[in-house]
Design a protein around this motif. Structure first.
Motif, PDB file in Angstrom:
ATOM      1  N   LYS A   1      42.182  31.482   7.945  1.00  0.00           N
ATOM      2  CA  LYS A   1      41.513  31.012   9.159  1.00  0.00           C
ATOM      3  C   LYS A   1      42.512  30.410  10.137  1.00  0.00           C
ATOM      4  CE  LYS A   1      37.111  29.999   6.927  1.00  0.00           C
ATOM      5  NZ  LYS A   1      36.309  31.021   7.514  1.00  0.00           N
ATOM      6  N   GLU A   2      42.339  30.743  11.409  1.00  0.00           N
ATOM      7  CA  GLU A   2      43.255  30.257  12.438  1.00  0.00           C
ATOM      8  C   GLU A   2      43.212  28.749  12.572  1.00  0.00           C
ATOM      9  OE1 GLU A   2      42.333  29.011  15.756  1.00  0.00           O
ATOM     10  OE2 GLU A   2      40.227  29.139  15.292  1.00  0.00           O
ATOM     11  N   ALA A   3      42.144  28.108  12.109  1.00  0.00           N
ATOM     12  CA  ALA A   3      42.039  26.645  12.185  1.00  0.00           C
ATOM     13  C   ALA A   3      43.112  25.946  11.352  1.00  0.00           C
ATOM     14  CB  ALA A   3      40.659  26.191  11.736  1.00  0.00           C
ATOM     15  N   ASN A   4      43.742  26.675  10.418  1.00  0.00           N
ATOM     16  CA  ASN A   4      44.805  26.113   9.578  1.00  0.00           C
ATOM     17  C   ASN A   4      46.162  26.121  10.264  1.00  0.00           C
ATOM     18  OD1 ASN A   4      43.076  25.683   7.392  1.00  0.00           O
ATOM     19  ND2 ASN A   4      43.397  27.745   6.614  1.00  0.00           N
ATOM     20  N   PHE A   5      46.237  26.645  11.502  1.00  0.00           N
ATOM     21  CA  PHE A   5      47.525  26.878  12.153  1.00  0.00           C
ATOM     22  C   PHE A   5      47.508  26.471  13.623  1.00  0.00           C
ATOM     23  CE2 PHE A   5      46.808  30.117   8.918  1.00  0.00           C
ATOM     24  CZ  PHE A   5      47.965  30.049   8.169  1.00  0.00           C
ATOM     25  N   ILE A   6      48.714  26.284  14.144  1.00  0.00           N
ATOM     26  CA  ILE A   6      48.919  26.228  15.591  1.00  0.00           C
ATOM     27  C   ILE A   6      49.924  27.323  15.938  1.00  0.00           C
ATOM     28  CG2 ILE A   6      48.347  23.787  15.907  1.00  0.00           C
ATOM     29  CD1 ILE A   6      51.378  23.195  15.983  1.00  0.00           C
ATOM     30  N   ILE A   7      49.810  27.860  17.126  1.00  0.00           N
ATOM     31  CA  ILE A   7      50.715  28.932  17.554  1.00  0.00           C
ATOM     32  C   ILE A   7      52.046  28.334  17.981  1.00  0.00           C
ATOM     33  CG2 ILE A   7      51.096  30.759  19.250  1.00  0.00           C
ATOM     34  CD1 ILE A   7      48.023  31.136  19.284  1.00  0.00           C
ATOM     35  N   VAL A   8      53.114  28.870  17.410  1.00  0.00           N
ATOM     36  CA  VAL A   8      54.480  28.452  17.745  1.00  0.00           C
ATOM     37  C   VAL A   8      55.086  29.424  18.759  1.00  0.00           C
ATOM     38  CG1 VAL A   8      56.802  28.079  16.807  1.00  0.00           C
ATOM     39  CG2 VAL A   8      54.796  27.344  15.508  1.00  0.00           C
ATOM     40  N   SER A   9      54.817  30.713  18.577  1.00  0.00           N
ATOM     41  CA  SER A   9      55.287  31.750  19.487  1.00  0.00           C
ATOM     42  C   SER A   9      54.177  32.782  19.633  1.00  0.00           C
ATOM     43  CB  SER A   9      56.551  32.421  18.944  1.00  0.00           C
ATOM     44  OG  SER A   9      56.835  33.591  19.687  1.00  0.00           O
ATOM     45  N   GLY A  10      53.833  33.096  20.856  1.00  0.00           N
ATOM     46  CA  GLY A  10      52.750  34.034  21.112  1.00  0.00           C
ATOM     47  C   GLY A  10      53.184  35.465  21.346  1.00  0.00           C
ATOM     48  N   LYS A  11      54.407  35.819  20.912  1.00  0.00           N
ATOM     49  CA  LYS A  11      54.905  37.184  21.113  1.00  0.00           C
ATOM     50  C   LYS A  11      54.024  38.181  20.355  1.00  0.00           C
ATOM     51  CE  LYS A  11      59.838  36.616  21.830  1.00  0.00           C
ATOM     52  NZ  LYS A  11      61.153  36.952  21.300  1.00  0.00           N
ATOM     53  N   VAL A  12      53.625  39.217  21.047  1.00  0.00           N
ATOM     54  CA  VAL A  12      52.843  40.275  20.403  1.00  0.00           C
ATOM     55  C   VAL A  12      53.437  41.654  20.723  1.00  0.00           C
ATOM     56  CG1 VAL A  12      50.665  39.010  20.131  1.00  0.00           C
ATOM     57  CG2 VAL A  12      51.159  40.162  22.293  1.00  0.00           C
ATOM     58  N   ASP A  13      54.778  41.701  20.793  1.00  0.00           N
ATOM     59  CA  ASP A  13      55.471  42.966  21.025  1.00  0.00           C
ATOM     60  C   ASP A  13      55.078  43.984  19.960  1.00  0.00           C
ATOM     61  OD1 ASP A  13      56.738  41.477  22.947  1.00  0.00           O
ATOM     62  OD2 ASP A  13      58.658  41.372  21.919  1.00  0.00           O
TER      63      ASP A  13
ATOM     64  N   ASN B   1      62.373  40.456  13.552  1.00  0.00           N
ATOM     65  CA  ASN B   1      63.503  40.622  14.473  1.00  0.00           C
ATOM     66  C   ASN B   1      63.120  40.236  15.891  1.00  0.00           C
ATOM     67  OD1 ASN B   1      65.225  41.447  12.443  1.00  0.00           O
ATOM     68  ND2 ASN B   1      65.004  43.624  12.886  1.00  0.00           N
ATOM     69  N   SER B   2      61.895  40.557  16.296  1.00  0.00           N
ATOM     70  CA  SER B   2      61.468  40.211  17.657  1.00  0.00           C
ATOM     71  C   SER B   2      61.340  38.701  17.837  1.00  0.00           C
ATOM     72  CB  SER B   2      60.150  40.903  18.015  1.00  0.00           C
ATOM     73  OG  SER B   2      59.047  40.281  17.401  1.00  0.00           O
ATOM     74  N   GLU B   3      61.191  37.979  16.736  1.00  0.00           N
ATOM     75  CA  GLU B   3      61.096  36.512  16.765  1.00  0.00           C
ATOM     76  C   GLU B   3      62.428  35.848  16.397  1.00  0.00           C
ATOM     77  OE1 GLU B   3      58.772  34.741  17.901  1.00  0.00           O
ATOM     78  OE2 GLU B   3      56.960  35.957  17.840  1.00  0.00           O
ATOM     79  N   ASN B   4      63.441  36.660  16.107  1.00  0.00           N
ATOM     80  CA  ASN B   4      64.756  36.146  15.695  1.00  0.00           C
ATOM     81  C   ASN B   4      64.675  35.254  14.456  1.00  0.00           C
ATOM     82  OD1 ASN B   4      66.287  37.418  17.797  1.00  0.00           O
ATOM     83  ND2 ASN B   4      65.455  35.885  19.196  1.00  0.00           N
ATOM     84  N   ILE B   5      63.902  35.712  13.472  1.00  0.00           N
ATOM     85  CA  ILE B   5      63.797  34.995  12.194  1.00  0.00           C
ATOM     86  C   ILE B   5      64.099  35.970  11.062  1.00  0.00           C
ATOM     87  CG2 ILE B   5      62.076  33.345  13.065  1.00  0.00           C
ATOM     88  CD1 ILE B   5      59.974  34.981  11.381  1.00  0.00           C
ATOM     89  N   GLU B   6      64.384  35.401   9.898  1.00  0.00           N
ATOM     90  CA  GLU B   6      64.543  36.228   8.700  1.00  0.00           C
ATOM     91  C   GLU B   6      63.169  36.767   8.299  1.00  0.00           C
ATOM     92  OE1 GLU B   6      67.246  37.139   6.752  1.00  0.00           O
ATOM     93  OE2 GLU B   6      68.382  36.386   8.465  1.00  0.00           O
ATOM     94  N   PRO B   7      63.079  38.035   7.918  1.00  0.00           N
ATOM     95  CA  PRO B   7      61.785  38.578   7.487  1.00  0.00           C
ATOM     96  C   PRO B   7      61.282  37.865   6.233  1.00  0.00           C
ATOM     97  CG  PRO B   7      63.382  40.342   7.834  1.00  0.00           C
ATOM     98  CD  PRO B   7      64.135  39.043   7.921  1.00  0.00           C
ATOM     99  N   PRO B   8      59.999  37.530   6.203  1.00  0.00           N
ATOM    100  CA  PRO B   8      59.460  36.946   4.965  1.00  0.00           C
ATOM    101  C   PRO B   8      59.548  37.963   3.836  1.00  0.00           C
ATOM    102  CG  PRO B   8      57.698  37.374   6.563  1.00  0.00           C
ATOM    103  CD  PRO B   8      58.997  37.698   7.223  1.00  0.00           C
ATOM    104  N   ILE B   9      59.619  37.465   2.625  1.00  0.00           N
ATOM    105  CA  ILE B   9      59.752  38.342   1.455  1.00  0.00           C
ATOM    106  C   ILE B   9      58.385  38.747   0.971  1.00  0.00           C
ATOM    107  CG2 ILE B   9      60.584  38.511  -0.924  1.00  0.00           C
ATOM    108  CD1 ILE B   9      62.792  36.484  -0.069  1.00  0.00           C
TER     109      ILE B   9
END
Length: 128
Positions: free
Chosen positions: A48-60, A116-124
């Motif tokens: 559920k989205e109620a468990n989160f806040i948006i840090v980056s809204g990129k939707v490329d 890559n679009s977020e410049n983070i390591e891919p989750p495993i």
């Protein structure tokens, strides 16, 4: 898109952790929203989205489709499965019912591209 957990859910999602969003699932009738993320167990699950806040809204590379009473925003490779496969639940139905190397490779490609679009390591991703 990145979200930060503000309310833990067992060990699967942990408060203050950042998660990569693979899909946004909206129930258009009751306006409920869920995010599909790779959780702390390495599992692609809906929360559920109620468990989160948006840090980056990129939707490329993510596109919207409407299926009945649902709106789905996900990567174009995953959407191709929704639109072109016979399985009623598209990519995720196929993935959870009959994991194949084609599906695992597609999901891994999506994870890497979104990370890559977020410049983070891919989750495993947990491999069964």
């Amino acid at each position: 898109m990145l979200v930060k957990c503000i309310k833990s859910f067992g060990e699967q999602i942990k408060e203050n952790e950042i998660y990569l969003v693979l899909e946004i699932y909206c129930n258009l009738e009751n306006q409920g929203i869920n995010y599909r993320i790779i959780d702390s167990d390495g599992y692609p699950a809906l929360y559920k989205e109620a468990n989160f806040i948006i840090v980056s809204g990129k939707v490329d590379k993510m596109i919207f489709t409407k299926r009945g009473r649902s709106g789905i925003i996900s990567h174009e490779l995953i959407q191709d499965f929704y639109l072109n496969k016979n399985h009623v639940d598209g990519f995720w139905g196929l993935y959870f019912d009959e994991v194949s190397s084609e599906l695992e490779n597609t999901l891994q490609e999506v994870i890497i591209e979104l990370a890559n679009s977020e410049n983070i390591e891919p989750p495993i991703l947990q491999q069964d």
